[in-house]
Write a protein that holds these residues in place. Structure first.
Motif, PDB file in Angstrom:
ATOM      1  N   VAL A 174      -1.813   2.237   4.660  1.00 18.48           N
ATOM      2  CA  VAL A 174      -1.297   3.607   4.731  1.00 18.48           C
ATOM      3  C   VAL A 174      -2.097   4.515   3.804  1.00 18.48           C
ATOM      4  O   VAL A 174      -2.469   5.640   4.182  1.00 18.48           O
ATOM      5  CB  VAL A 174       0.212   3.630   4.381  1.00 18.48           C
ATOM      6  CG1 VAL A 174       0.705   5.048   4.161  1.00 18.48           C
ATOM      7  CG2 VAL A 174       1.014   2.948   5.477  1.00 18.48           C
ATOM      8  N   TYR A 210      -0.281  -5.080   1.659  1.00 15.60           N
ATOM      9  CA  TYR A 210      -1.344  -4.778   2.618  1.00 15.60           C
ATOM     10  C   TYR A 210      -0.998  -3.556   3.457  1.00 15.60           C
ATOM     11  O   TYR A 210      -1.854  -2.719   3.738  1.00 15.60           O
ATOM     12  CB  TYR A 210      -1.619  -5.978   3.535  1.00 15.60           C
ATOM     13  CG  TYR A 210      -2.472  -7.044   2.899  1.00 15.60           C
ATOM     14  CD1 TYR A 210      -3.650  -6.727   2.235  1.00 15.60           C
ATOM     15  CD2 TYR A 210      -2.107  -8.384   2.966  1.00 15.60           C
ATOM     16  CE1 TYR A 210      -4.437  -7.703   1.653  1.00 15.60           C
ATOM     17  CE2 TYR A 210      -2.881  -9.368   2.392  1.00 15.60           C
ATOM     18  CZ  TYR A 210      -4.051  -9.013   1.739  1.00 15.60           C
ATOM     19  OH  TYR A 210      -4.829  -9.980   1.166  1.00 15.60           O
ATOM     20  N   VAL A 211       0.255  -3.437   3.860  1.00 13.22           N
ATOM     21  CA  VAL A 211       0.670  -2.279   4.659  1.00 13.22           C
ATOM     22  C   VAL A 211       0.529  -1.006   3.839  1.00 13.22           C
ATOM     23  O   VAL A 211       0.036   0.027   4.331  1.00 13.22           O
ATOM     24  CB  VAL A 211       2.116  -2.463   5.180  1.00 13.22           C
ATOM     25  CG1 VAL A 211       2.653  -1.176   5.766  1.00 13.22           C
ATOM     26  CG2 VAL A 211       2.161  -3.586   6.210  1.00 13.22           C
TER      27      VAL A 211
END
Length: 73
Positions: free
Chosen positions: A54, A49-50
């Protein structure tokens, strides 16, 4: 108003057949709840998810610079 003997016998046979069949027509039992996910699966999903966030931010930061190079009119 009396029912004929044939109607009563037919109704009795229908009721006996229905009483015999209905217990076999019950719904399936519910499946047990799944086991909790291991911690490493949760961590991997968090990292994914990160990284997607990004990529989304970079796309929106780069897109205006890219779009300004085009002159449509």
């Amino acid at each position: 108003m009396a029912l004929s003997r044939g109607v009563v016998v037919g109704l009795a046979i229908f009721v006996v057949a229905l009483v015999t069949i209905i217990p076999f027509a019950q719904a399936q039992e519910l499946a047990p709840a799944p086991a909790p996910a291991p911690v490493r699966t949760t961590v991997d999903q968090g990292i994914a998810y990160v990284l997607m966030l990004v990529a989304l931010v970079l796309t929106y930061l780069i897109h205006p610079m890219d779009a300004s190079a085009y002159i449509f009119f």
